[in-house]
Design a protein around this motif. Structure first.
Motif, PDB file in Angstrom:
ATOM      1  N   GLY A 246      -1.046   4.541   7.841  1.00  0.00           N
ATOM      2  CA  GLY A 246      -0.020   5.151   8.686  1.00  0.00           C
ATOM      3  C   GLY A 246      -0.083   4.633  10.105  1.00  0.00           C
ATOM      4  O   GLY A 246       0.843   4.814  10.893  1.00  0.00           O
ATOM      5  N   ASN A 247      -1.193   3.985  10.443  1.00  0.00           N
ATOM      6  CA  ASN A 247      -1.368   3.271  11.708  1.00  0.00           C
ATOM      7  C   ASN A 247      -1.822   1.853  11.387  1.00  0.00           C
ATOM      8  O   ASN A 247      -2.256   1.587  10.265  1.00  0.00           O
ATOM      9  N   PHE A 248      -1.757   0.947  12.351  1.00  0.00           N
ATOM     10  CA  PHE A 248      -2.164  -0.427  12.034  1.00  0.00           C
ATOM     11  C   PHE A 248      -3.612  -0.462  11.568  1.00  0.00           C
ATOM     12  O   PHE A 248      -3.939  -1.058  10.540  1.00  0.00           O
ATOM     13  N   GLU A 311       8.093  -8.396  13.582  1.00  0.00           N
ATOM     14  CA  GLU A 311       9.129  -7.616  12.911  1.00  0.00           C
ATOM     15  C   GLU A 311       8.790  -6.137  12.823  1.00  0.00           C
ATOM     16  O   GLU A 311       9.651  -5.278  12.971  1.00  0.00           O
ATOM     17  N   TYR A 312       7.505  -5.821  12.580  1.00  0.00           N
ATOM     18  CA  TYR A 312       7.141  -4.443  12.255  1.00  0.00           C
ATOM     19  C   TYR A 312       6.279  -3.722  13.296  1.00  0.00           C
ATOM     20  O   TYR A 312       6.173  -2.495  13.244  1.00  0.00           O
ATOM     21  N   TRP A 313       5.676  -4.457  14.237  1.00  0.00           N
ATOM     22  CA  TRP A 313       4.724  -3.817  15.142  1.00  0.00           C
ATOM     23  C   TRP A 313       5.045  -4.007  16.622  1.00  0.00           C
ATOM     24  O   TRP A 313       4.219  -3.721  17.472  1.00  0.00           O
ATOM     25  N   SER A 314       6.257  -4.462  16.915  1.00  0.00           N
ATOM     26  CA  SER A 314       6.638  -4.633  18.322  1.00  0.00           C
ATOM     27  C   SER A 314       6.962  -3.295  18.986  1.00  0.00           C
ATOM     28  O   SER A 314       6.988  -3.188  20.208  1.00  0.00           O
ATOM     29  N   ASP A 315       7.248  -2.264  18.166  1.00  0.00           N
ATOM     30  CA  ASP A 315       7.394  -0.895  18.657  1.00  0.00           C
ATOM     31  C   ASP A 315       6.925   0.040  17.550  1.00  0.00           C
ATOM     32  O   ASP A 315       6.359  -0.415  16.548  1.00  0.00           O
ATOM     33  N   ASP A 316       7.166   1.344  17.696  1.00  0.00           N
ATOM     34  CA  ASP A 316       6.616   2.292  16.721  1.00  0.00           C
ATOM     35  C   ASP A 316       7.617   2.714  15.642  1.00  0.00           C
ATOM     36  O   ASP A 316       7.369   3.644  14.883  1.00  0.00           O
ATOM     37  N   THR A 317       8.752   2.017  15.547  1.00  0.00           N
ATOM     38  CA  THR A 317       9.780   2.388  14.575  1.00  0.00           C
ATOM     39  C   THR A 317       9.255   2.322  13.152  1.00  0.00           C
ATOM     40  O   THR A 317       9.406   3.276  12.360  1.00  0.00           O
ATOM     41  N   PHE A 318       8.643   1.211  12.784  1.00  0.00           N
ATOM     42  CA  PHE A 318       8.117   1.023  11.438  1.00  0.00           C
ATOM     43  C   PHE A 318       6.999   2.022  11.152  1.00  0.00           C
ATOM     44  O   PHE A 318       6.965   2.640  10.082  1.00  0.00           O
TER      45      PHE A 318
END
Length: 424
Positions: A246-248, A311-318
């Protein structure tokens, strides 16, 4: 099915026995066999395909790189692909989490990243012993296997596996035993027989061990103990990392900051072999080439990994979207298990590493076999293969997630109906 697999492929094959078809292509959360039959994938390369099969964003970046004759193999030479990956790893992952690591490109497998971490700890501290935990899994090369608890893997080594002391994991013997206190007593008693370790290695969620979850309090207590005794803390985030919790990183929720972290599996994002060991700067004491590997410069993996980060970690949307799916998965699994006696089945795990712990491996195996007959690919884990483990791609849609869980629910009902009727 062709006999070529039977004729010349080694008996060591495993997954092919549970899923006896020939797969031909894949997209997103689906695998397709040679008859173009679709199978919903709740295995995802054992956690290697967090972003799904043939993710279009990652595929586009890779094809463009190959088309322009970008470096494919570069040992550990500087390349533009590596430069871009390191830059984005630092800017998008390390800095927002206030982490400071040097990045070692090891051989391309998770077990090699673990071997590197164990060597670093031993070299830095001058001590040989490693503390690992019951039900832990860290790989099947000799050093990593010594830290692995499972006898099925350990027995295949052919030689005694030493240099590691195994102690109880979080809640291994129930809440009544404080396993951190036990470890502390062993460390502080000169007659305990425990050689002071160079490192403690752990998984925050034991994937192969049966979805055992360490509490945040336990993780913080382990970190505190390691600091007190000048022991290096290694977190093996090979399966639980890259968003699966749920987190990187799977340890983010606890607030700990490990000295070393191992990453592989979904790091490339595309199923390409790629592994790293993250090292706090003060422990990066390697001499040039002291730990190497011919394929530590897999630039194609750098390209897809970099595309995944952007694509997936530039903000917290994903991240937020994944957490919503995790909450839904938890609710559904608890509802499925809640229909039966807890001695027969119960929900277990954390993040997108959840499943159903059954009374025994026979029940779990039957559930998985029935699921596959309904076109769901799902496997078991645990010391006795007693846990049905959901490792869906993180990009799975809510509709696909429910479709898979509907099949799983049907499989549980079918299996238990037969078992209970036999018992009565």
């Amino acid at each position: 099915m062709t006999d070529i697999f039977k004729d010349i492929e080694s008996e060591v094959q495993s997954y092919a026995r549970a899923f006896p078809v020939i797969f031909d292509r894949a997209q997103g959360a689906y695998l397709y066999d040679t008859d173009d039959k679709a199978y919903l994938d709740f295995l995802a390369g054992a956690g290697t395909l967090n972003y799904g099969h043939n993710n279009p964003v990652l595929k586009k970046a890779l094809l463009e790189y190959i088309e322009r004759d970008g470096i494919a193999h570069g040992l550990d030479m500087h390349t533009s692909a590596k430069e871009e990956f390191l830059t984005n790893l630092n800017e998008l992952i390390f800095k927002p989490r206030d982490l400071n690591y040097m990045v070692q490109f090891t051989g391309p497998t998770g077990t090699n990243a673990v071997e590197a971490a164990l060597k670093i700890a031993r070299n830095v501290t001058g001590r040989h012993n490693i503390v690992a935990f019951t039900n832990g899994f860290h790989g099947v090369s000799l050093g990593a296997m010594a830290a692995t608890g499972n006898s099925h893997h350990r027995d295949a080594s052919g030689i005694p596996l030493g240099g590691v002391t195994h102690v109880p994991y979080s809640n291994y013997m129930g809440e009544e035993l404080d396993t951190v206190k036990l470890l502390e007593n062993l460390l502080e008693d000169s007659s305990s027989g425990l050689d002071k370790p160079a490192a403690v290695i752990l998984e925050t969620i034991q994937g192969e061990g049966g979805l055992n979850v360490a509490s945040n309090e336990w993780l913080r207590a382990i970190e505190k103990l390691c600091r007190k005794h000048e022991i290096i803390l290694i977190v093996d985030d090979i399966q639980a990392g890259c968003g699966r919790s749920g987190n990187f990183f799977s340890f983010e929720e606890s607030g700990i900051k490990p000295d070393l972290v191992t990453l592989s599996k979904s790091l490339s994002g595309y199923g390409l072999p790629f592994a790293v060991t993250l090292i706090k700067p003060e422990y990066d004491t390697w001499k040039p080439g002291e730990h190497n590997g011919t394929f530590r410069g897999n630039n194609h993996a750098f390209v897809t990994a970099n595309a995944a980060l952007k694509e997936y970690w530039s903000d917290d949307t994903f991240e937020k979207d994944v957490q919503k799916k995790i909450a839904h998965l938890t609710t559904r699994l608890k509802k499925i298990a809640g229909k039966y006696d807890k001695k027969l089945i119960k929900q277990k795990g954390r993040g997108f590493m959840q499943g159903l712990e059954c009374r025994d491996g026979d029940l779990a195996g039957k559930i998985c076999k029935y699921s596959f007959s309904k076109s769901l690919v799902i496997e078991t884990s645990g010391a006795d293969s007693q846990v049905v483990k959901c490792l869906c791609p993180l990009i799975i849609t809510m509709e696909e997630l429910d479709k898979g869980l509907d099949i799983l629910e049907e499989a549980v009902a079918h299996t238990f109906q037969k078992e209970l009727s036999i018992a009565s």
